[in-house]
Write an enzyme that holds these catalytic residues in place. Structure first.
Site, PDB file in Angstrom:
ATOM      1  N   THR A  64       2.681  -4.988 -10.205  1.00  0.00           N
ATOM      2  CA  THR A  64       3.420  -6.160 -10.944  1.00  0.00           C
ATOM      3  C   THR A  64       2.488  -7.000 -11.167  1.00  0.00           C
ATOM      4  OG1 THR A  64       5.637  -5.168 -10.061  1.00  0.00           O
ATOM      5  CG2 THR A  64       5.279  -7.409 -11.165  1.00  0.00           C
TER       6      THR A  64
ATOM      7  N   ASN B 169       6.629  -9.512  -2.794  1.00  0.00           N
ATOM      8  CA  ASN B 169       5.369  -8.526  -3.251  1.00  0.00           C
ATOM      9  C   ASN B 169       4.699  -9.179  -4.504  1.00  0.00           C
ATOM     10  OD1 ASN B 169       4.552  -6.428  -5.591  1.00  0.00           O
ATOM     11  ND2 ASN B 169       4.801  -5.174  -3.532  1.00  0.00           N
TER      12      ASN B 169
ATOM     13  N   LYS C  43      15.370   3.252 -17.048  1.00  0.00           N
ATOM     14  CA  LYS C  43      14.525   2.967 -16.105  1.00  0.00           C
ATOM     15  C   LYS C  43      14.692   1.776 -15.376  1.00  0.00           C
ATOM     16  CE  LYS C  43      10.778   4.133 -13.435  1.00  0.00           C
ATOM     17  NZ  LYS C  43      11.604   3.820 -12.194  1.00  0.00           N
TER      18      LYS C  43
ATOM     19  N   SER D 102       5.156   2.646 -12.365  1.00  0.00           N
ATOM     20  CA  SER D 102       6.285   3.560 -11.919  1.00  0.00           C
ATOM     21  C   SER D 102       6.168   4.732 -13.118  1.00  0.00           C
ATOM     22  CB  SER D 102       7.414   2.893 -12.210  1.00  0.00           C
ATOM     23  OG  SER D 102       7.816   2.180 -11.104  1.00  0.00           O
TER      24      SER D 102
ATOM     25  N   LYS E  51      19.257  -0.709 -14.253  1.00  0.00           N
ATOM     26  CA  LYS E  51      19.093  -1.599 -13.210  1.00  0.00           C
ATOM     27  C   LYS E  51      20.435  -1.469 -11.932  1.00  0.00           C
ATOM     28  CE  LYS E  51      16.331  -4.929 -11.898  1.00  0.00           C
ATOM     29  NZ  LYS E  51      14.878  -5.121 -12.255  1.00  0.00           N
TER      30      LYS E  51
ATOM     31  N   LYS F 124      11.462  -4.399 -21.877  1.00  0.00           N
ATOM     32  CA  LYS F 124      10.370  -4.337 -21.314  1.00  0.00           C
ATOM     33  C   LYS F 124       9.479  -3.003 -21.549  1.00  0.00           C
ATOM     34  CE  LYS F 124      10.314  -6.057 -17.315  1.00  0.00           C
ATOM     35  NZ  LYS F 124      10.573  -5.947 -15.644  1.00  0.00           N
TER      36      LYS F 124
HETATM   37  N1  GLU Z   1      11.744  -3.647 -10.520  1.00  0.00           N
HETATM   38  C1  GLU Z   1      10.847  -3.881 -11.369  1.00  0.00           C
HETATM   39  C2  GLU Z   1      10.929  -4.491 -12.629  1.00  0.00           C
HETATM   40  O1  GLU Z   1      11.921  -5.245 -12.673  1.00  0.00           O
HETATM   41  C3  GLU Z   1      10.220  -2.525 -11.599  1.00  0.00           C
HETATM   42  C4  GLU Z   1      11.068  -1.250 -12.311  1.00  0.00           C
HETATM   43  C5  GLU Z   1      10.387   0.054 -12.343  1.00  0.00           C
HETATM   44  O2  GLU Z   1       9.444   0.176 -11.669  1.00  0.00           O
HETATM   45  O3  GLU Z   1      11.375   0.907 -12.572  1.00  0.00           O
HETATM   46  O4  GLU Z   1      10.345  -4.334 -13.762  1.00  0.00           O
END
Ligand code: GLU
Length: 421
Positions: free
Chosen positions: A189, A219, A69, A350, A105, A93
């Site tokens: 976030t 954002n 993810k 998410s 990513k 995370k």
């Molecule tokens: N890009 C965000 C992060 O770095 C969200 C990632 C997601 O929602 O999968 O955590």
């Protein structure tokens, strides 16, 4: 700083956590390398009829705890090393928040501000054409990141549906509501970080009215400013990639957001409503109680960590502080709420979006907020306790928390598992 150094820095934190836990060497060895990283060159037709190519990547770093993810970043400085470091952080995370995911990513090396809307749509669709066999709702689930948003996720979800011949909303999160996006994903976030600060306020000895400096006004930066002001705090300085503004009595957040929405930098508000000029590199040293890095990696390092006056740092960006910067901040008594906890509200909502897509039943905004708050408080509280018990930084405690969950999953798969290959 090259992307390779970034992954090396990320591993410094893993090693620090491993020293606190009695984990098997195999576990650390497995987490040191990305499972698979694919690089492609996307070719799109520009509006003037010419063709242009862009480097792009998708990294599935580790899938021991579930499908990988993580977001897709559009940035001119994107590199394979950066993508892998960001995917490693996503692995940690998701483990920190106990989400049933591994980490991934993606990125495209592009300055999206130089593309027309039609070119941006073609590039987004080309990304999915290139990676449609890698992603999937049980395999790898992209989302927004720096310079990508719900509109781009909508185009990507549409392209995936065309390729596989049916709508598969759970393949991408952060979509527009009309395509199965979740309520509350937009400010998730920032909201997660805000709930965390509120929950730990007493332990951290925070006042009712804090002076806050925010680095980066995309954002996360805009939403955290709005939430903190509504709670009685004051935003005394804000920067973006073009400059900065300050005001001791508090910046007008609505004016700053309106400027950004009109495509103007925050510095365009200088001279209005008491907004004064500030050079962007001075932002981290501004006199404030809370510093919120909400831009890119490596913004606070050995050259400027000593200038930080805030007693608390909330990392809404990924990787904004180098290990050397961390050492200086810890020595000066500044508490850092680390990225893999502080900005995890985004991936948590998410996850809620993915769950709603799969069950076909959608939650109210109140339900999203309540569930997000409960998870931030549960995991934030657990990490805070680890840091006090072991007398380690909150960052190392967060890695200890993640690593113990990852180690348990790696061991549970068995030593002959494909996951350990
Ligand atoms: N890009 C965000 C992060 O770095 C969200 C990632 C997601 O929602 O999968 O955590």
């Amino acid at each position: 700083m090259s992307g390779d150094d970034l992954l090396g820095q990320a591993h410094v934190r893993l090693d620090e956590a491993a020293q606190q836990l009695n984990v098997d060497h195999d576990v650390i060895e497995k987490l040191k390398y990305a499972r698979e990283t694919t690089q492609v060159r996307l070719m799109i037709r520009m509006d003037d009829g010419s063709r242009k190519s862009f480097l792009a990547w998708r990294c599935r770093y580790d899938d021991t705890r579930g499908p990988t993810k993580g977001g897709i970043r559009f940035h001119p400085d994107a590199s394979v090393g950066e993508v892998e470091a960001l995917a490693f952080w996503m692995t940690c995370k998701c483990a920190v928040m106990n989400l049933p995911y591994g980490g991934g990513k993606g990125a495209v090396q592009v300055d999206p501000r130089k593309l027309s809307k039609a070119e941006l749509e073609r590039l987004s669709r080309a990304y999915i054409q290139a990676f449609s066999r890698i992603i999937g709702p049980d395999r790898d689930i992209p989302a927004p990141d720096v310079y990508t948003n719900s509109m781009i996720m909508g185009w990507m979800a549409d392209e995936y549906a065309q390729i596989v011949g049916q709508a598969v909303p759970a393949v991408i999160t952060g979509k527009p509501i009309a395509l199965g996006g979740s309520l509350g994903r937009g400010d998730a976030t920032a909201r997660g970080g805000y709930y965390l600060v509120r929950h730990l306020a007493e332990n951290l000895g925070l006042g009712k009215s804090m002076r806050v400096a925010i680095q980066g006004f995309g954002n996360a930066g805009q939403h955290v400013a709005r939430l903190l002001v509504a709670d009685g705090h004051r935003i005394v300085a804000v920067s973006d990639s073009d400059g900065a503004v300050q005001s001791d009595v508090g910046l007008h957040v609505d004016m700053l957001i309106a400027a950004k929405e009109a495509g103007q930098p925050v510095a365009s508000t200088i001279g209005q409503g008491g907004h004064q000029s500030l050079s962007a590199h001075e932002l981290v040293g501004v006199d404030c109680d809370l510093l919120v890095p909400a831009a890119l990696e490596n913004m606070i390092d050995e050259t400027n960590a000593g200038t930080v006056r805030a007693k608390l740092v909330l990392e809404l960006a990924n990787g904004p502080i180098t290990p050397e910067g961390d050492t200086i901040l810890a020595r000066n008594g500044t508490v850092v709420l680390p990225d893999i906890l502080a900005n995890a509200g985004g991936v948590t909502v998410s996850y809620f979006e993915w769950v709603q897509n799969r069950q076909g039943f959608y939650w109210t905004l109140e339900e999203i907020h309540d569930r997000l708050r409960a998870i931030m408080e549960r995991e934030g509280g657990a990490i805070w306790s680890i840091s006090r018990e072991k007398n380690i930084t909150v960052r190392t405690a967060a890695y200890v928390h993640a690593l113990s969950r990852l180690a348990e999953a790696i061991e549970a798969h068995g030593t002959q598992s494909f996951f350990m290959s």
